[in-house]
Each structure stands twice: as C-alpha cells, then as structure tokens.
Design a protein around this motif. Structure first.
Motif, mmCIF file in Angstrom:
data_model
loop_
_atom_site.group_PDB
_atom_site.id
_atom_site.type_symbol
_atom_site.label_atom_id
_atom_site.label_comp_id
_atom_site.label_asym_id
_atom_site.label_seq_id
_atom_site.Cartn_x
_atom_site.Cartn_y
_atom_site.Cartn_z
ATOM 1 N N MET A 1 72.969 57.295 88.742
ATOM 2 C CA MET A 1 72.712 58.609 88.123
ATOM 3 C C MET A 1 71.235 58.690 87.735
ATOM 4 O O MET A 1 70.693 57.743 87.189
ATOM 5 N N GLY A 5 69.865 63.450 85.018
ATOM 6 C CA GLY A 5 71.316 63.626 84.929
ATOM 7 C C GLY A 5 71.882 62.981 83.687
ATOM 8 O O GLY A 5 72.740 63.554 83.010
ATOM 9 N N GLN A 6 71.373 61.775 83.351
ATOM 10 C CA GLN A 6 71.843 61.097 82.139
ATOM 11 C C GLN A 6 71.528 61.930 80.901
ATOM 12 O O GLN A 6 72.362 62.067 80.001
ATOM 13 N N GLN A 7 70.302 62.494 80.877
ATOM 14 C CA GLN A 7 69.922 63.311 79.717
ATOM 15 C C GLN A 7 70.847 64.515 79.582
ATOM 16 O O GLN A 7 71.301 64.835 78.474
ATOM 17 N N VAL A 8 71.120 65.173 80.724
ATOM 18 C CA VAL A 8 71.976 66.363 80.675
ATOM 19 C C VAL A 8 73.360 65.988 80.176
ATOM 20 O O VAL A 8 73.916 66.639 79.281
ATOM 21 N N VAL A 9 73.917 64.886 80.715
ATOM 22 C CA VAL A 9 75.249 64.448 80.284
ATOM 23 C C VAL A 9 75.233 64.127 78.800
ATOM 24 O O VAL A 9 76.141 64.507 78.044
ATOM 25 N N PHE A 10 74.165 63.425 78.350
ATOM 26 C CA PHE A 10 74.094 63.089 76.928
ATOM 27 C C PHE A 10 74.087 64.335 76.070
ATOM 28 O O PHE A 10 74.830 64.418 75.083
ATOM 29 N N VAL A 12 75.084 67.404 76.698
ATOM 30 C CA VAL A 12 76.360 68.127 76.723
ATOM 31 C C VAL A 12 77.374 67.423 75.813
ATOM 32 O O VAL A 12 78.023 68.043 74.961
ATOM 33 N N LEU A 13 77.478 66.083 75.970
ATOM 34 C CA LEU A 13 78.441 65.339 75.151
ATOM 35 C C LEU A 13 78.068 65.394 73.679
ATOM 36 O O LEU A 13 78.943 65.519 72.810
ATOM 37 N N ALA A 46 83.469 59.271 75.945
ATOM 38 C CA ALA A 46 82.644 59.568 77.115
ATOM 39 C C ALA A 46 81.223 59.048 76.923
ATOM 40 O O ALA A 46 80.598 58.559 77.877
ATOM 41 N N LEU A 50 79.123 56.480 79.157
ATOM 42 C CA LEU A 50 77.742 56.734 79.584
ATOM 43 C C LEU A 50 76.862 55.529 79.295
ATOM 44 O O LEU A 50 75.955 55.209 80.074
#
Lengths: 167, 101
Positions: A1, A5-10, A12-13, A46, A50
């Motif tokens: 990833m 992408g990691q920043q976006v996932v972080f 959002v979560l 989640a 991550l």
C-alpha cells in the motif's frame, strides 16, 4: 500500500473512531451508546490491522466486539426497568467534565506529540506479526504475566458468579 | 506515517472516556466509557510496537493483556452493577452514596 493510501485509510478510520467515540459518551439512549461503542472498537481493530498487528486486531473483534459489548448489552437489559432519570447525563457536572476532558487531552496530546515529533512509522518496513510470533513471545519472555492474567481471569469469573448469584 | 497521529488520536479517545466517566449517570455507561479509555491505551501499545518493531512484539503482547484485564473488569463491574440494581432498583451513580460517610 502506498504511503498516500495509508494516510487516507488512517484518516478515514480516525474520523470513524473519533465520531463514534463522541457518540458513545453523548448518546441519550443507553443501547445506542453501546452500539456506537461497536463502531469505535471495530475502527480501532481496523487501525491495528493497518499497523500490521493482525492478531491483536482479531482478538479485539472477538473479545471486545463479540464478548464485552454483548455483556454490556445484557447489563443494560437487566438494569433497564425503573432507571428513570439515569437515561440522562448529569448536566450540572457537564461544564466541569468538559474542562477536565479538554485538560487531559491538551496535556497528553501535547506531551506525547512533542516527545515523538519527527518519529515516523514506516509501514513498508514494519514486519507483520504473525500469531506464531505472538505465541512464542508470550510463552518465553512474558510467561509469568500470562499466568498471572489467567489467574486474574479465573478469580474474576468466580467473583462475578459469587457477586451476581441470587441466594 | 508520523507516530504522533496515533498518539493524538489515542489522547482524544482517552479524554472522551474521561468525559463519559465524569458526566454519565448510568453505571453501565460509566463502564462503557472506561472501555474507551482502555482502548486508547491499547492503540498506544500497538503504535509503539510498530515504531519499535525491531525489538519484538512486546507492545502487542501487552495490548492482549490489557484486553484480558478489560474483560475481567467488565465482568466484575457488571456483576456489581446488577447486584446494586437488585438491592436498590437503581444504577444511578449519583444516588449510590450509601458508602459516603
């Protein structure tokens, strides 16, 4: 990833966890508060995934979302009748509680952020922890705390039955 | 990803838990807020485990210990709440002052 992408996932979560945690402590309905807790705990699980802590993430889902929340819902169900004004918060205490919570947040967030400013987690270099690694470390370096926790769980089990038993 | 992100998020969850413990009247909701605080600690443990990952997964092991202790705590806490409800017909922590001198 990718890093983006990691920043976006972080983010959002983090938004999900922060929003549902906020609702846990502000929801008027007791059952709704417990169900918002499911959202917060799942978001945290989640986040653990991550951070490549899969085993802790799934333990979180099984133990917290599966067991603790069900236990809390049973507690709500068994203490539901005649609670009356217990539904509401103690509004006289609210300003002081907000001040206390903001002070705790300011102190802990500023000190921990200052202490670890510039330290980054490079997730592409973090080695994922498999369940077998966790098991090996528990049964070698941390076997004494593990045994103490198992005795604690047994004592809690017996204690809960003794306390809640109807004589 | 800066580790401070996780630490600040953890502080936010912890302070929300503090707010809940202070402001809630229902004892079950106080227990719920305590769960939030314990989870904030777990997030710190896992984040530090990822940061210092070269030295093993000790942070994750301690997160598992915290989860086990939280399970014991919620079991005992709910047993006490149910016992109080049976005796007093109330779980309002403002009314449970019979141990106060």
């Amino acid at each position: 990833m990718s890093s983006l992408g990691q920043q976006v996932v972080f983010w959002v979560l983090a938004l999900i966890v922060a929003g549902t945690s906020m609702r846990v402590v502000t929801a008027r309905n007791v059952v709704h508060a417990a169900l918002y807790l499911v959202g917060a705990l799942s978001g945290l699980a989640a986040l653990y995934v991550l951070l490549l802590a899969e085993f802790v993430g799934w333990a979180q889902v099984l133990l917290y979302v599966g067991a603790v929340v069900v236990l809390l819902l049973f507690g709500i169900m068994l203490t539901r009748a005649g609670t009356g004004r217990s539904e509401a918060d103690n509004s006289a205490q609210r300003p002081l509680a907000i001040v206390c919570a903001l002070a705790v947040f300011a102190i802990t967030a500023s000190t921990s952020a200052a202490a670890f400013s510039g330290r980054t987690i490079d997730l592409s270099r973090v080695v994922g922890t498999r369940a077998v690694d966790i098991g090996a470390i528990i049964f070698s370096a941390y076997v004494l705390p593990f045994e103490i926790v198992s005795v604690l769980l047994l004592a809690a089990l017996v204690g809960a039955i003794v306390i809640a038993r109807r004589d | 990803m800066p580790v401070a992100y996780f630490l600040v998020l953890s502080s936010l969850i912890f302070s929300l838990g503090v707010y809940g413990v202070l402001v809630r009247r229902n004892a079950v909701l106080v227990l719920l807020s305590i769960e939030l605080m314990l989870n904030a600690v777990n997030l710190n443990f896992v984040a530090f485990s990822a940061l210092f990952g070269a030295h093993g997964a000790a942070g994750q092991v301690f997160a598992l210990f915290v989860i086990a202790v939280a399970a014991a705590e919620v079991g005992i806490g709910l047993a006490i709440v149910i016992l109080i409800f049976r005796n007093r017909s109330s779980v309002d922590v403002d009314e449970l002052s019979f141990l106060k001198w």
